[in-house]
Design an enzyme around this catalytic site. Structure first.
Site, PDB file in Angstrom:
ATOM      1  N   TYR A 291       0.872  -1.158  -0.043  1.00  0.00           N
ATOM      2  CA  TYR A 291       0.009  -0.087   0.073  1.00  0.00           C
ATOM      3  C   TYR A 291       0.943   1.162  -0.010  1.00  0.00           C
ATOM      4  CZ  TYR A 291      -4.133  -2.893   0.102  1.00  0.00           C
ATOM      5  OH  TYR A 291      -5.095  -3.678  -0.161  1.00  0.00           O
ATOM      6  N   ARG A 294       1.495   1.909  -3.466  1.00  0.00           N
ATOM      7  CA  ARG A 294       0.167   2.684  -4.091  1.00  0.00           C
ATOM      8  C   ARG A 294       0.098   4.048  -3.778  1.00  0.00           C
ATOM      9  NH1 ARG A 294       0.769  -1.841  -5.520  1.00  0.00           N
ATOM     10  NH2 ARG A 294       1.486  -0.551  -7.126  1.00  0.00           N
ATOM     11  N   ASN A 327     -12.790   2.409  -6.264  1.00  0.00           N
ATOM     12  CA  ASN A 327     -11.335   2.976  -5.836  1.00  0.00           C
ATOM     13  C   ASN A 327     -11.008   3.437  -4.781  1.00  0.00           C
ATOM     14  OD1 ASN A 327     -11.444   1.837  -8.727  1.00  0.00           O
ATOM     15  ND2 ASN A 327     -11.737   4.026  -9.634  1.00  0.00           N
ATOM     16  N   VAL A 328      -9.745   3.177  -4.390  1.00  0.00           N
ATOM     17  CA  VAL A 328      -9.267   3.514  -3.106  1.00  0.00           C
ATOM     18  C   VAL A 328      -8.431   4.811  -3.252  1.00  0.00           C
ATOM     19  CG1 VAL A 328      -9.513   1.336  -2.037  1.00  0.00           C
ATOM     20  CG2 VAL A 328      -7.096   1.930  -3.231  1.00  0.00           C
ATOM     21  N   ASP A 329      -8.223   5.057  -4.891  1.00  0.00           N
ATOM     22  CA  ASP A 329      -7.444   6.488  -5.045  1.00  0.00           C
ATOM     23  C   ASP A 329      -8.139   7.618  -4.622  1.00  0.00           C
ATOM     24  OD1 ASP A 329      -8.738   7.299  -7.449  1.00  0.00           O
ATOM     25  OD2 ASP A 329      -7.989   5.410  -8.399  1.00  0.00           O
ATOM     26  N   HIS A 344     -14.566   0.430  -0.830  1.00  0.00           N
ATOM     27  CA  HIS A 344     -13.436  -0.463  -0.525  1.00  0.00           C
ATOM     28  C   HIS A 344     -12.385   0.425   0.231  1.00  0.00           C
ATOM     29  CE1 HIS A 344     -14.393  -3.337  -4.172  1.00  0.00           C
ATOM     30  NE2 HIS A 344     -15.224  -3.388  -2.941  1.00  0.00           N
ATOM     31  N   GLY A 412     -15.702   1.204 -16.093  1.00  0.00           N
ATOM     32  CA  GLY A 412     -14.314   0.492 -15.986  1.00  0.00           C
ATOM     33  C   GLY A 412     -14.323  -0.349 -14.988  1.00  0.00           C
ATOM     34  N   ALA A 454     -12.907   5.563 -20.800  1.00  0.00           N
ATOM     35  CA  ALA A 454     -13.507   6.601 -19.659  1.00  0.00           C
ATOM     36  C   ALA A 454     -13.500   7.716 -20.190  1.00  0.00           C
ATOM     37  CB  ALA A 454     -13.148   6.376 -18.477  1.00  0.00           C
TER      38      ALA A 454
HETATM   39  P1  OAD Z   1     -10.444  -4.697 -12.541  1.00  0.00           P
HETATM   40  O1  OAD Z   1      -8.935  -4.407 -12.685  1.00  0.00           O
HETATM   41  O2  OAD Z   1     -10.906  -5.843 -12.130  1.00  0.00           O
HETATM   42  O3  OAD Z   1     -10.987  -4.125 -14.004  1.00  0.00           O
HETATM   43  C1  OAD Z   1     -10.589  -2.924 -14.741  1.00  0.00           C
HETATM   44  C2  OAD Z   1     -11.842  -2.774 -15.644  1.00  0.00           C
HETATM   45  O4  OAD Z   1     -11.371  -1.409 -16.272  1.00  0.00           O
HETATM   46  C3  OAD Z   1     -11.416  -3.681 -16.852  1.00  0.00           C
HETATM   47  O5  OAD Z   1     -12.955  -4.295 -17.093  1.00  0.00           O
HETATM   48  C4  OAD Z   1     -11.088  -2.891 -17.975  1.00  0.00           C
HETATM   49  O6  OAD Z   1     -11.839  -3.552 -19.237  1.00  0.00           O
HETATM   50  C5  OAD Z   1     -11.513  -1.607 -17.767  1.00  0.00           C
HETATM   51  N1  OAD Z   1     -10.706  -0.524 -18.240  1.00  0.00           N
HETATM   52  C6  OAD Z   1      -9.420  -0.695 -18.624  1.00  0.00           C
HETATM   53  N2  OAD Z   1      -8.910   0.580 -18.991  1.00  0.00           N
HETATM   54  C7  OAD Z   1     -10.241   1.408 -19.093  1.00  0.00           C
HETATM   55  C8  OAD Z   1     -10.277   2.812 -19.433  1.00  0.00           C
HETATM   56  N3  OAD Z   1      -9.462   3.379 -19.975  1.00  0.00           N
HETATM   57  N4  OAD Z   1     -11.650   2.992 -19.506  1.00  0.00           N
HETATM   58  C9  OAD Z   1     -12.558   2.482 -19.052  1.00  0.00           C
HETATM   59  N5  OAD Z   1     -12.339   1.244 -18.423  1.00  0.00           N
HETATM   60  C10 OAD Z   1     -11.048   0.533 -18.786  1.00  0.00           C
HETATM   61  O7  OAD Z   1     -10.856  -3.576 -11.738  1.00  0.00           O
HETATM   62  P2  OAD Z   1     -12.141  -3.348 -10.633  1.00  0.00           P
HETATM   63  O8  OAD Z   1     -13.414  -4.057 -11.613  1.00  0.00           O
HETATM   64  O9  OAD Z   1     -12.407  -1.916 -10.180  1.00  0.00           O
HETATM   65  O10 OAD Z   1     -10.750  -4.548  -4.658  1.00  0.00           O
HETATM   66  O11 OAD Z   1     -11.826  -4.237  -9.465  1.00  0.00           O
HETATM   67  C11 OAD Z   1     -12.834  -4.323  -8.311  1.00  0.00           C
HETATM   68  C12 OAD Z   1     -11.996  -4.594  -7.062  1.00  0.00           C
HETATM   69  O12 OAD Z   1     -10.898  -5.763  -7.405  1.00  0.00           O
HETATM   70  C13 OAD Z   1     -11.298  -3.581  -6.832  1.00  0.00           C
HETATM   71  O13 OAD Z   1     -11.707  -2.573  -5.975  1.00  0.00           O
HETATM   72  C14 OAD Z   1     -10.134  -4.169  -5.991  1.00  0.00           C
HETATM   73  C15 OAD Z   1      -9.778  -5.496  -6.563  1.00  0.00           C
HETATM   74  O14 OAD Z   1      -9.328  -6.499  -6.071  1.00  0.00           O
HETATM   75  C16 OAD Z   1     -10.044  -4.457  -3.636  1.00  0.00           C
HETATM   76  O15 OAD Z   1      -8.749  -4.083  -3.475  1.00  0.00           O
HETATM   77  C17 OAD Z   1     -10.756  -4.851  -2.390  1.00  0.00           C
END
Ligand code: OAD
Length: 466
Positions: A291, A294, A327-329, A344, A412, A454
Site C-alpha cells: 500500500y 500505491r 477505487n481507493v485512489d 472499498h 471501468g 473512460a
Molecule cells: P479490474 O482491474 O478488475 O477491472 C478494470 C476494468 O477497467 C476492466 O474491465 C477494463 O476493461 C476496464 N478498463 C481498462 N482501461 C479502461 C479505460 N481506459 N476506461 C474504462 N475502463 C477501462 O478493476 P475493478 O473491477 O475496479 O478490490 O476491481 C474491483 C475490485 O477488485 C477492486 O476494487 C479491488 C480489486 O481486487 C479490493 O482491493 C478490495
C-alpha cells in the site's frame, strides 16, 4: 454493374455478420429490393444468407448450446415457416408497402440495438422465437430480434453467438423450401446475382473471422459492434436519480494500474499475500509495502477528463447523483467531486487495527515492521482498505440509492468482485449502462454498453435536462 456492386456489399455483409452475428439480411435485402422488388429480394437473399449462416454455424459448432437450440430453434422454425408461407401470399401493392416497412423496422431494430433492449423471460422467450422466426420468414431479417429473445435463456457468451447462428440455420431450413417452391422463378431470373453474392458473402465471412482473431474479445462485443455511430447521450430528466459505480478502469488513463487487465496488479501480486486479513497477521510489513507503493504512486497522478466530467455532473445534479467507487485512489476528489462513497476504503487514510478510533488522513509510507505506527491504544495502524474477506463500507446507503435510482452506470469495472458486481442485478427498474473498452463479466445484466475508454466516453455521456 449491379451484380458487381452487390457482390462488394455482400463481402462487407459477410464480414459484418462474422463480427455482429447478423447483418446479411439488413444489408442485402434493401439493395436487392431496389432492383427486384421486396418480395423477390427476400427470396434471392435467402440463398447467400443460408450459405453464410451454415458456414458460421459450422465454425462455431463446438459452442452451440444444444438444449437451447432445440427449444428455441423449434419455435423459431415454426415462425419461419409461417412467415415464409405468408410471404408467398402477399401480392397486393398495399401489403407490399407494409412488407417493406417491416423490413426497414427489422433492420433498424438490429442496427440501433433497440432489439437488445427488449427483455424476454424464460417463458416468453419461445414466443419471441416464433416472432423472430416469423420475421425471418416474412422479410428475411430476424437476427436482431433473435438475439434479444435468446437473452431470455441462460447461455454463456460464446454459446450465445454460436446458438443464435445455429437457430438462423434452422429458420433458413424451414423457410428456404417454401421460398424456392413459391419464388423459384425469382431465383432463376436473378441467378448471376445469387451466385456472385453467395461467393462474396462466404469470402466476407472468412475475412471477418480473420479480423476478429486480431481484435481480442471482439466476438464478445457481438451485438454492440453494429451500434457504433448510434450513440446518444443519456438524457437525465429532472426526476431522474443517477447511481454511478466506478472501478479501476476510470483511473487507468491517469496512470493508476488496474487489477485484472494485462499488466494489472493481481498479475504481479497474489491478493491473498497483500490484501487480506490473513496477510496482515502473517506479514504486515509486506502489506504496508504494497500500500505504500500505491500511496507513492497516487501522489504522482492527476484526475482525468472522466473524473472531471463526473464532478461536473455532481454540480448539475446535486444529491440526485450518487457516486460510488470501488477505487481507493483520491482521483474523484481531486477531480472536484465532493460526495464520493469509497466502498472499498481510501488509500490516503489509515485506522487502528484494534480500537474504533475513526480513520484519519495518512500519507506516510511504511516499509518495515518496526516503522509501522502505533495507535494510543497500542494497536498497529493499518490501511483504511477493505480487504478480501472483509465487508465493504456504506452498504446501507448503497442499498437505499440502488432502490431509488432511475439510471445506473458502471464505468471501468470488470464485474468480477461482489457485492459491487451484483449492484446492476438489483436495479432492474433502472436504465443500466456499462462504459469501458471490453465487456465485463456481468455484461448481460446491462441494457447498453458504451464501448470505449473512460476519457473518450464519459465527458459526453450525460445530457442534463433542467
Ligand atoms: P479490474 O482491474 O478488475 O477491472 C478494470 C476494468 O477497467 C476492466 O474491465 C477494463 O476493461 C476496464 N478498463 C481498462 N482501461 C479502461 C479505460 N481506459 N476506461 C474504462 N475502463 C477501462 O478493476 P475493478 O473491477 O475496479 O478490490 O476491481 C474491483 C475490485 O477488485 C477492486 O476494487 C479491488 C480489486 O481486487 C479490493 O482491493 C478490495
Amino acid at each position: 454493374m449491379f451484380v458487381l456492386a452487390a457482390a462488394a456489399v455482400a463481402l462487407v455483409a459477410g464480414a459484418v455478420a462474422s463480427v455482429a452475428g447478423f447483418g446479411i439480411g439488413s444489408l442485402l435485402t434493401p439493395l436487392f429490393a431496389s432492383r427486384l422488388g421486396v418480395q423477390a429480394a427476400v427470396v434471392v437473399v435467402s440463398v447467400p444468407h443460408f450459405a453464410a449462416t451454415v458456414l458460421r454455424a459450422w465454425r462455431l459448432r463446438a459452442s452451440i448450446d444444444r438444449t437451447v437450440l432445440v427449444r428455441f430453434g423449434v419455435a423459431s422454425a415454426a415462425g419461419g415457416l409461417a412467415g415464409a408461407l405468408l410471404h408467398g401470399r402477399i401480392h397486393s401493392p398495399a401489403l407490399g408497402v407494409v412488407f417493406g416497412c417491416l423490413l426497414v423496422f427489422a433492420g433498424l431494430m438490429g442496427a440501433t440495438g433497440l432489439s437488445k433492449k427488449m427483455r424476454f423471460g424464460r417463458r416468453t422467450a419461445w414466443l419471441a422465437g416464433v416472432v423472430s422466426g416469423g420475421f425471418g420468414g416474412l422479410v428475411g431479417n430476424q437476427g436482431g430480434i433473435r438475439s434479444a429473445a435468446l437473452l431470455g435463456f441462460d447461455v454463456s457468451r460464446e454459446a450465445f453467438v454460436a446458438t443464435g447462428t445455429a437457430v438462423g440455420v434452422v429458420v433458413d431450413l424451414a423457410r428456404l423450401p417454401v421460398y424456392l417452391a413459391t419464388g423459384w422463378r425469382d431465383v432463376a431470373r436473378a441467378w448471376p446475382l445469387a451466385l456472385a453474392t453467395t461467393a462474396s458473402v462466404l469470402a466476407g465471412t472468412l475475412a471477418g473471422e480473420k479480423v476478429l482473431r486480431r481484435i481480442p474479445g471482439a466476438r464478445r462485443l457481438h451485438v454492440g459492434a453494429l451500434r457504433f455511430g448510434f450513440v446518444k447521450p443519456i438524457e437525465i430528466a429532472p426526476d431522474d436519480r443517477v447511481f454511478v459505480l466506478t472501478g479501476a478502469g476510470i483511473s487507468a488513463e491517469s496512470g493508476v494500474r488496474t487489477f485484472r487487465d494485462a499488466g494489472g496488479l493481481w498479475e504481479q501480486y497474489r491478493f491473498e499475500d497483500v490484501a487480506s486479513p490473513e496477510a496482515w497477521v502473517r506479514d504486515p510489513a509486506l502489506v504496508w509495502r504494497f500500500y505504500s507503493a500505491r500511496r507513492a504512486q497516487a501522489k504522482t497522478v492527476s484526475p482525468n477528463a472522466a473524473h472531471v466530467a463526473l464532478a461536473e455532473l455532481e454540480r448539475a445534479l446535486g444529491d440526485r447523483l450518487f457516486l460510488c467507487t470501488q477505487n481507493v485512489d483520491p482521483l474523484h476528489e481531486r477531480g472536484g467531486s465532493r460526495r464520493v462513497v469509497h466502498m472499498h476504503g481510501e488509500l490516503m487514510k489509515s485506522r487502528c487495527e484494534r480500537c474504533d478510533r475513526p480513520p484519519f488522513e495518512d500519507e506516510a509510507l511504511y516499509e518495515t515492521a518496526d516503522a509501522i505506527a502505533r495507535c494510543a491504544c497500542g494497536g498497529r495502524i493499518r490501511p483504511h482498505i477493505v480487504w478480501f474477506g472483509e465487508v465493504p463500507m456504506f452498504l446501507d446507503d448503497i442499498a437505499r440509492e440502488l432502490a431509488a435510482c432511475t439510471v445506473f452506470v458502471t464505468i471501468g469495472s470488470s464485474g468480477a468482485v461482489y457485492p459491487a458486481a451484483g449492484f446492476v442485478s438489483r436495479v432492474r427498474h433502472a436504465r443500466r449502462v456499462y462504459v469501458g473498452p471490453e465487456e465485463p463479466d456481468n455484461a448481460r445484466a446491462f441494457d447498453e454498453h458504451r464501448f470505449g475508454k473512460a476519457t473518450e466516453v464519459v465527458p459526453t455521456l450525460f445530457s442534463v435536462r433542467s
